[in-house]
Scaffold this active site. Sequence first.
Site, short mmCIF file in Angstrom:
data_model
loop_
_atom_site.label_atom_id
_atom_site.label_comp_id
_atom_site.label_asym_id
_atom_site.label_seq_id
_atom_site.Cartn_x
_atom_site.Cartn_y
_atom_site.Cartn_z
N CYS A 41 0.91 -1.10 0.07
CA CYS A 41 0.27 0.07 -0.14
C CYS A 41 0.94 1.29 0.04
CB CYS A 41 -1.00 -0.16 1.20
SG CYS A 41 -1.92 1.38 1.32
N HIS A 57 -8.92 -3.81 -2.02
CA HIS A 57 -8.11 -3.15 -1.33
C HIS A 57 -8.61 -1.52 -0.93
CE1 HIS A 57 -3.87 -2.07 0.15
NE2 HIS A 57 -4.27 -0.68 -0.31
N GLU A 58 -8.95 -0.80 -2.04
CA GLU A 58 -9.54 0.44 -1.98
C GLU A 58 -10.86 0.72 -1.18
OE1 GLU A 58 -6.88 2.14 -2.41
OE2 GLU A 58 -5.99 0.86 -3.80
N HIS A 65 -10.10 0.95 2.38
CA HIS A 65 -9.53 2.15 2.56
C HIS A 65 -10.74 3.13 3.30
CE1 HIS A 65 -5.32 2.63 2.13
NE2 HIS A 65 -5.24 1.97 1.21
ZN LIG Z 1 -3.66 1.03 0.28
#
Ligand SMILES: [Zn+2]
Length: 136
Positions: free
Chosen positions: A85, A126-127, A130
Amino acid sequence: MIKEIIKDEAFLAQVAEPATPEDVSVGDDLIDTLKAHQHECVGLAANMIGVNKSIIAFNNEGYFWVMFNPEIIKTNKEYKVMEGCMSLDGKREATRYKTIKVRFQMKDFSSHTMVFKGYTAQIIQHEIDHTKGILI
Ligand SMILES: [Zn+2]
């Protein structure tokens, strides 16, 4: 506009607020910042450029996509993978799904539901993490 990447874990741990049509320019900034880092980075979430709104951008096999208020509504085939990341040093293990169905809004705030697979699905997961304040 290319923005600085945020590495403050306390800031990144916040759950994002819903994006509204006033946040469309944040999507443009995400794309500009992602393009500037494309040699090392395949996706960004708005909190990584200092805006705590539910907006992500990613490289979908060479095409840059922005999603507003993305939400995973279906998953299939769990697996484990090591991920990096831009906001963290090193790699960490993550649980991902090979196929995901995502509901999101585009720049004009029209709603869409699409299925993504493989590496693009991994980036989106993954995003979206976030936007929930989750770091790998
Ligand atoms: Zn990330």
